[in-house]
Scaffold this motif. Structure first.
Motif, PDB file in Angstrom:
ATOM      1  N   TRP A   1     -18.554  11.950   6.204  1.00 25.08           N
ATOM      2  CA  TRP A   1     -19.241  11.300   5.098  1.00 25.08           C
ATOM      3  C   TRP A   1     -18.432  11.402   3.809  1.00 25.08           C
ATOM      4  O   TRP A   1     -18.476  10.509   2.973  1.00 25.08           O
ATOM      5  CB  TRP A   1     -20.631  11.909   4.885  1.00 25.08           C
ATOM      6  N   ARG A   2     -17.718  12.501   3.672  1.00 26.29           N
ATOM      7  CA  ARG A   2     -16.904  12.679   2.462  1.00 26.29           C
ATOM      8  C   ARG A   2     -15.541  13.208   2.885  1.00 26.29           C
ATOM      9  O   ARG A   2     -15.440  14.265   3.508  1.00 26.29           O
ATOM     10  CB  ARG A   2     -17.574  13.648   1.487  1.00 26.29           C
ATOM     11  N   VAL A   3     -14.524  12.459   2.558  1.00 25.76           N
ATOM     12  CA  VAL A   3     -13.155  12.792   2.965  1.00 25.76           C
ATOM     13  C   VAL A   3     -12.294  12.977   1.734  1.00 25.76           C
ATOM     14  O   VAL A   3     -12.423  12.230   0.751  1.00 25.76           O
ATOM     15  CB  VAL A   3     -12.565  11.677   3.860  1.00 25.76           C
ATOM     16  N   SER A   4     -11.420  13.955   1.770  1.00 32.32           N
ATOM     17  CA  SER A   4     -10.485  14.177   0.678  1.00 32.32           C
ATOM     18  C   SER A   4      -9.064  14.112   1.228  1.00 32.32           C
ATOM     19  O   SER A   4      -8.847  13.965   2.426  1.00 32.32           O
ATOM     20  CB  SER A   4     -10.734  15.540   0.023  1.00 32.32           C
ATOM     21  N   GLY A   5      -8.120  14.201   0.345  1.00 29.08           N
ATOM     22  CA  GLY A   5      -6.725  14.179   0.764  1.00 29.08           C
ATOM     23  C   GLY A   5      -6.128  12.796   0.845  1.00 29.08           C
ATOM     24  O   GLY A   5      -5.099  12.597   1.484  1.00 29.08           O
ATOM     25  N   TYR A   6      -6.769  11.815   0.217  1.00 37.16           N
ATOM     26  CA  TYR A   6      -6.219  10.469   0.230  1.00 37.16           C
ATOM     27  C   TYR A   6      -4.938  10.389  -0.597  1.00 37.16           C
ATOM     28  O   TYR A   6      -4.830  11.003  -1.659  1.00 37.16           O
ATOM     29  CB  TYR A   6      -7.216   9.466  -0.351  1.00 37.16           C
ATOM     30  N   ALA A   7      -3.989   9.614  -0.113  1.00 44.52           N
ATOM     31  CA  ALA A   7      -2.797   9.319  -0.905  1.00 44.52           C
ATOM     32  C   ALA A   7      -3.165   8.298  -1.974  1.00 44.52           C
ATOM     33  O   ALA A   7      -3.978   7.407  -1.743  1.00 44.52           O
ATOM     34  CB  ALA A   7      -1.689   8.759  -0.007  1.00 44.52           C
ATOM     35  N   PRO A   8      -2.582   8.431  -3.156  1.00 44.63           N
ATOM     36  CA  PRO A   8      -2.884   7.447  -4.215  1.00 44.63           C
ATOM     37  C   PRO A   8      -2.237   6.104  -3.920  1.00 44.63           C
ATOM     38  O   PRO A   8      -1.214   6.025  -3.252  1.00 44.63           O
ATOM     39  CB  PRO A   8      -2.289   8.086  -5.469  1.00 44.63           C
ATOM     40  N   VAL A   9      -2.857   5.068  -4.410  1.00 46.66           N
ATOM     41  CA  VAL A   9      -2.344   3.706  -4.248  1.00 46.66           C
ATOM     42  C   VAL A   9      -1.635   3.302  -5.534  1.00 46.66           C
ATOM     43  O   VAL A   9      -2.154   3.516  -6.624  1.00 46.66           O
ATOM     44  CB  VAL A   9      -3.505   2.733  -3.945  1.00 46.66           C
ATOM     45  N   PRO A  10      -0.434   2.733  -5.434  1.00 50.14           N
ATOM     46  CA  PRO A  10       0.257   2.298  -6.654  1.00 50.14           C
ATOM     47  C   PRO A  10      -0.591   1.304  -7.450  1.00 50.14           C
ATOM     48  O   PRO A  10      -1.201   0.395  -6.875  1.00 50.14           O
ATOM     49  CB  PRO A  10       1.526   1.625  -6.115  1.00 50.14           C
TER      50      PRO A  10
END
Length: 776
Positions: free
Chosen positions: A147-156
């Motif tokens: 339901w809640r995920v972290s660790g996403y790479a940022p998008v330019p």
């Protein structure tokens, strides 16, 4: 639409950051941007959504319908689909990827839910289907973490805004070419509508209460066709509560196009490992049109891609499923070397199976192109590496099983008029009766025109082959196989309605990614700095504006029928641009001497110019909509408001299982022959018609006579027509008891009903043109 967000507000968490580090440098990669406020991170998504909302409001879409539609997308498509995708993929990459892939997975799950609820006879309860996903993800601890995920790479930031621009630009095109000129319900007696739209609406209407579908115009006739996209429209209407014509003529197409554009960008990023390859691929597919689009004939070599998205929404729906399928299969075939994008893991097999299953009935052109692409990988591996990778064979086995299922079950071995007829799509443009040398030259020129018209936006593939010295990675071979398979199948088979061109459209999904990959690598080799890239982008935009202005100012007259004359304006236009390119090449040493920074950048500039040469297509197609009554120079069916009013009355006062009979079967009568392409009644009643227009029934497509071929069951047709011309108690009872007919709809301008009918049935509705009777 929300998939344009540029990152996740939370920082690294249990999932952890991607240990593989940042992606490749240069034009293809990006340095991790500093943390930005949430309002800036989500600004591209909000801007894209705002443009779509503004366009829909500008075409009269009620605010309440927009709110219900947004809630449906978020809660019944995006949420369950994203949860399942997160459970299948190994590690997170970007939020935009989770949402885009999640939306595609959600559409597959929706299809399954629709089939279960509709087959069970409770389609009105379809809004409950997301609970089948949400409940276990709420109850099972191992699933609850998704339901809640972290660790996403940022998008330019540039990537996100560029993608938002592609979505916004294409939505504005849809406004001019489709939304503005096609009202949800006709407003006057002179309304014209592209002939296929009412037929497609009728399929969606049938899907609100049938699984599987029958031919809506011939009650009880099985529909062996790719109808999954229309089941989506039906499910969307049932779940959201928005009236089906509003879904079909307003909300559905812009949503699918926006999702497809986002998917091209995220799949391109995942497959290539280069973020800007993805957004360039999205621009090639949804901003650049066919080269020379308005220079001669608007439907050269078949229907244009810029028209396909609304004239055949099943094509766009199939792209939404095909693109993530390409990502999953690309992962299995072999990841790009040095890619920093986290692997999907074993979930790629499940995703491939899901998208293959849904693609079988989304569009008949998808799975054959996928199968050919995998066969191409196997053939290349066998020829150059002397081995057949097991994973490729297994993936090909999945695709083959999907194709066999589609052929045997969905299409019941119906050919739908498709036959092996090499170069039939090019033959109309070659003049007969000429000397052999002249004929051969014509064939060469027509083939060149075909490549320029439909394949110029894939010029980056040639650059990639040159840069890689023909030593492609397996995933690149896979993309190349799909890009080649689409036009190759088009050239191999024929179809009386040019439907073989859909294979080319399926190949685009592969080709634009590979072409963008080549452009990005060529840009890397040119070593352009930030200022150089900005100047190149500005020059490309200026070149596109100039080409558009010239083609708007000097449009070529379109011949009445395809002929060799049709391709001459395109070839002339290409020759003029080639002359300009040669002139620039001659002057290049002097230009480099004047501006040393141009040294080594010529190939990148030339490829950029080639890729944007088709950019006028969207503008010209939208401008052409003002010259035609139905948004395009395509066959139209008259759609008088009085007819549709009667049909909508029947829809509101009948049961879904009721069958309707009518005295209207012909779009027109030509020399005594009925053009049996009349679909308005089944389209707007959302009910089965005993006999309406039968031309699109699978058993009729491809028969001699085309739409003028006679109906196959003359006894049924006689019983139907007698109800209006010579009604009897026994005849009406037969219609009611044997065929389930409950309503008779009369168009008095076609032929007034017998006065006897009013004594045998109840007149329930009339207007200046129409009458509706209910059988007792």
């Amino acid at each position: 639409m929300t998939a344009l967000a540029t990152g996740d507000p939370s920082g690294p968490g249990p999932s952890g950051p991607d240990p593989s580090g940042p992606g490749p440098s240069g034009a293809a990669g990006f340095a991790a941007p500093a943390a930005r406020p949430a309002v800036l991170r989500y600004a591209p998504a909000v801007a894209g959504y705002a443009v779509i909302v503004a366009v829909l409001l500008g075409t009269g879409t009620p605010v309440a319908d927009l709110a219900r539609w947004t809630g449906y997308l978020l809660l019944a498509v995006l949420l369950p689909g994203t949860l399942v995708f997160r459970a299948l993929r190994r590690r997170p990459h970007t939020l935009v990827e989770d949402l885009a892939f999640g939306a595609a997975v959600g559409l597959v799950l929706e299809l399954a839910g629709w089939a279960v609820f509709t087959a069970a006879g409770v389609p009105h309860l379809l809004w409950l289907w997301p609970l089948a996903v949400l409940a276990p993800f709420a109850a099972v601890p191992r699933l609850r973490r998704h339901w809640r995920v972290s660790g996403y790479a940022p998008v330019p930031t540039g990537w996100a805004w560029a993608l938002a621009g592609v979505v916004a630009g294409f939505t504005l095109y849809l406004y001019e070419s489709f939304l503005r000129v096609n009202p949800v319900l006709p407003t006057d007696e002179g309304q014209a509508q592209y002939i296929d739209l009412a037929f497609q609406l009728s399929l969606a209407g049938a899907a609100t209460h049938q699984a599987p579908l029958d031919v809506p115009q011939v009650a009880g006739e099985p529909l062996h066709y790719h109808w999954f996209g229309f089941a989506h429209f039906a499910a969307a209407s049932l779940v959201s509560g928005v009236d089906l014509p509003t879904v079909f003529f307003r909300l559905g197409v812009p949503t699918l196009c926006a999702l497809a554009a986002v998917l091209v960008a995220v799949v391109g990023w995942r497959v290539t490992g280069r973020p800007y390859a993805g957004v360039v691929a999205a621009a090639l597919m949804f901003t650049v049109g066919e080269f020379g689009y308005e220079n001669g004939v608007r439907q050269l070599f078949g229907t244009q891609a810029t028209f396909i998205v609304w004239g055949s929404p099943s094509m766009t729906y199939s792209w939404v499923l095909l693109l993530p399928l390409i990502a999953a299969l690309g992962e299995l075939v072999g990841r790009a070397r040095g890619s920093a994008v986290p692997a999907l893991g074993r979930g790629a097999w499940v995703l491939a199976a899901l998208f293959l299953a849904a693609s079988t009935g989304a569009k008949a052109s998808s799975v054959p192109v996928v199968l050919a692409a995998l066969a191409f990988v196997a053939a290349v591996s066998l020829a150059f590496r002397r081995r057949l990778p097991r994973v490729v064979l297994a993936a090909a086995g999945l695709a083959l099983a999907a194709q066999l299922f589609a052929t045997a079950v969905l299409f019941a071995f119906e050919s739908h008029g498709v036959s092996v007829d090499p170069f039939s799509g090019l033959r109309p443009y070659v003049l007969s009766g000429r000397p052999a040398g002249t004929t051969a030259l014509q064939w060469v020129l027509v083939f060149v025109a075909f490549l320029l018209n439909l394949q110029l936006r894939l010029a980056g593939v040639a650059a990639l082959l040159r840069l890689r010295r023909w030593r492609l990675e397996p995933v690149q071979v896979f993309l190349l196989g799909g890009a080649l398979a689409g036009p190759a199948i088009y050239l191999l088979v024929g179809h009386p309605g040019s439907s073989n061109q859909y294979f080319t459209r399926a190949g685009f999904a592969f080709g634009v990614i590979l072409s963008a990959w080549g452009w990005v690598e060529l840009l890397d080799s040119a070593a352009l700095g930030a200022r150089g890239r900005a100047l190149l982008g500005a020059g490309a935009a200026g070149f596109a504006v100039l080409l558009t202005a010239v083609q708007l100012r000097f449009p070529a007259a379109s011949p009445a029928t395809p002929s060799y004359v049709s391709v001459l304006p395109l070839l002339t236009w290409a020759a003029a641009l080639l002359g300009v390119a040669l002139l620039v090449q001659l002057c290049w040493p002097a230009l480099v001497g004047r501006w040393p920074g141009l040294a080594g950048r010529g190939p990148a500039m030339l490829l950029t110019a080639a890729l944007v040469a088709g950019a006028p297509g969207l503008v010209l197609d939208a401008a052409a909509a003002n010259r035609f009554p139905n948004g395009g120079a395509y066959p139209a069916e008259r759609m008088p408001a009085s007819r549709v009013a009667a049909a909508r009355w029947v829809h509101e006062h009948s049961d879904p299982g009721d069958v309707v009979a009518t005295n209207v079967h012909c779009r027109a009568v030509v020399s005594g022959w009925c053009d049996a392409r009349s679909f308005w009644l089944s389209g707007y009643t959302e009910r089965s018609v005993l006999v309406e227009g039968w031309a699109f029934a699978p058993r009729m497509v491809g028969l001699p006579g085309g739409p003028y071929a006679p109906f196959w069951d003359q006894e049924r047709l006689r019983a139907n027509d007698a109800a209006f011309t010579a009604p009897t108690v026994a005849g009406l009872a037969e219609l009611r008891d044997s065929y389930g007919v409950r309503w008779l709809v009369v168009d008095r301008q076609v032929a007034p009903e017998s006065p006897t009918l009013a004594t045998l049935a109840d007149l329930r509705y009339t207007n200046a043109r129409m009458a509706v009777y209910h059988l007792r």
